[in-house]
Design an enzyme around this catalytic site. Structure first.
Site, mmCIF file in Angstrom:
data_model
loop_
_atom_site.group_PDB
_atom_site.id
_atom_site.type_symbol
_atom_site.label_atom_id
_atom_site.label_comp_id
_atom_site.label_asym_id
_atom_site.label_seq_id
_atom_site.Cartn_x
_atom_site.Cartn_y
_atom_site.Cartn_z
ATOM 1 N N HIS A 25 0.724 -1.186 0.039
ATOM 2 C CA HIS A 25 -0.126 0.013 0.016
ATOM 3 C C HIS A 25 0.749 1.207 0.120
ATOM 4 O O HIS A 25 0.622 2.120 -0.800
ATOM 5 C CB HIS A 25 -0.817 -0.148 1.361
ATOM 6 C CG HIS A 25 -2.008 1.169 1.440
ATOM 7 N ND1 HIS A 25 -3.116 1.062 1.014
ATOM 8 C CD2 HIS A 25 -1.609 2.515 1.725
ATOM 9 C CE1 HIS A 25 -3.789 2.305 1.256
ATOM 10 N NE2 HIS A 25 -2.820 2.884 1.746
ATOM 11 N N GLU A 26 1.729 1.202 0.889
ATOM 12 C CA GLU A 26 2.593 2.432 0.876
ATOM 13 C C GLU A 26 3.771 2.539 -0.101
ATOM 14 O O GLU A 26 4.081 3.572 -0.923
ATOM 15 C CB GLU A 26 3.662 2.382 2.166
ATOM 16 C CG GLU A 26 2.626 2.471 3.562
ATOM 17 C CD GLU A 26 2.069 3.954 3.605
ATOM 18 O OE1 GLU A 26 2.451 4.967 2.860
ATOM 19 O OE2 GLU A 26 0.687 3.837 4.089
#
Length: 216
Positions: A25-26
């Site tokens: 996600h990051e």
């Protein structure tokens, strides 16, 4: 799934999908920012798939672990990837797309875990020692990614949905959300704990669609 496993087994099954979900996600945020002209995350080594570069002890380990143990709505967070708004080629538009990249990665991962669950299901009768863990971890991966994806689309700072909304609304609304950001996590926890914000119907609906796609 939670009814079949004790707490330790549940945490073992959840740990890989959760770490991967939060890490990618990051990385997705940082990669999209890099594509749009901001190399900040890349220069700081935050496009790495090494979870240790992204883990927040509280948000990545403690909070999700406690929620999993007590059967609550599973959510967590990693150390935010740095994005320099001013270095994006089209700052307002690009920031919205950078924000969308995170939940988008969770949707892709949910589909990937659905495939793993399907393979595990096929192996259960011939190779149960491998098939059963793959099935359980695949379903856990779907659950974790759908929950994180839906949660992050909420327009509550500092969640991704607030940045997407700021990208399409007049600038004064974006500034108002920025001022709210320091209180956003507290607001979110209160809304979830009180039951005022019930995301489970939406989460279950998306989960059902993915399971139907692979197991219909």
């Amino acid at each position: 799934m939670q009814e079949q496993l004790n707490t330790v087994q549940l945490l073992v099954v959840l740990a890989p999908p959760l770490l991967l979900a939060i890490t990618l996600h990051e990385v997705a945020h940082g990669w999209m920012a890099w594509r749009f002209g901001d190399p900040t995350a890349k220069s700081q080594g935050r496009l790495s798939l090494n979870p240790l570069r992204h883990i927040d002890p509280i948000g990545t380990v403690l909070v999700p672990g406690l929620l999993a143990a007590f059967g609550g709505f599973i959510f967590g967070w990693a150390k935010p990837v740095p994005v320099n708004y001013s270095r994006l080629r089209h700052p307002k538009r690009d920031m919205a797309l950078v924000a969308l990249a995170g939940p988008g990665s969770n949707l892709v991962m949910a589909l990937g875990w659905g495939l793993i669950a399907l393979i595990g299901h096929g192996l259960r009768n011939t190779w149960a020692g491998l098939g059963e863990p793959m099935l359980l971890m695949g379903i856990a991966g779907i659950d974790v990614n759908v929950m994180l994806g839906v949660l992050n689309l909420l327009p509550i700072p500092p969640l991704d949905g607030s940045r997407v909304l700021a990208g399409v609304l007049p600038n004064r609304f974006g500034l108002a959300m920025l001022r709210m950001e320091r209180y956003g996590l507290i607001i979110l926890v209160v809304l979830l704990a009180s039951g005022i914000l019930n995301l489970m119907p939406l989460v279950n609906g998306v989960r059902h669609l993915i399971l139907t796609l692979f197991f219909s």
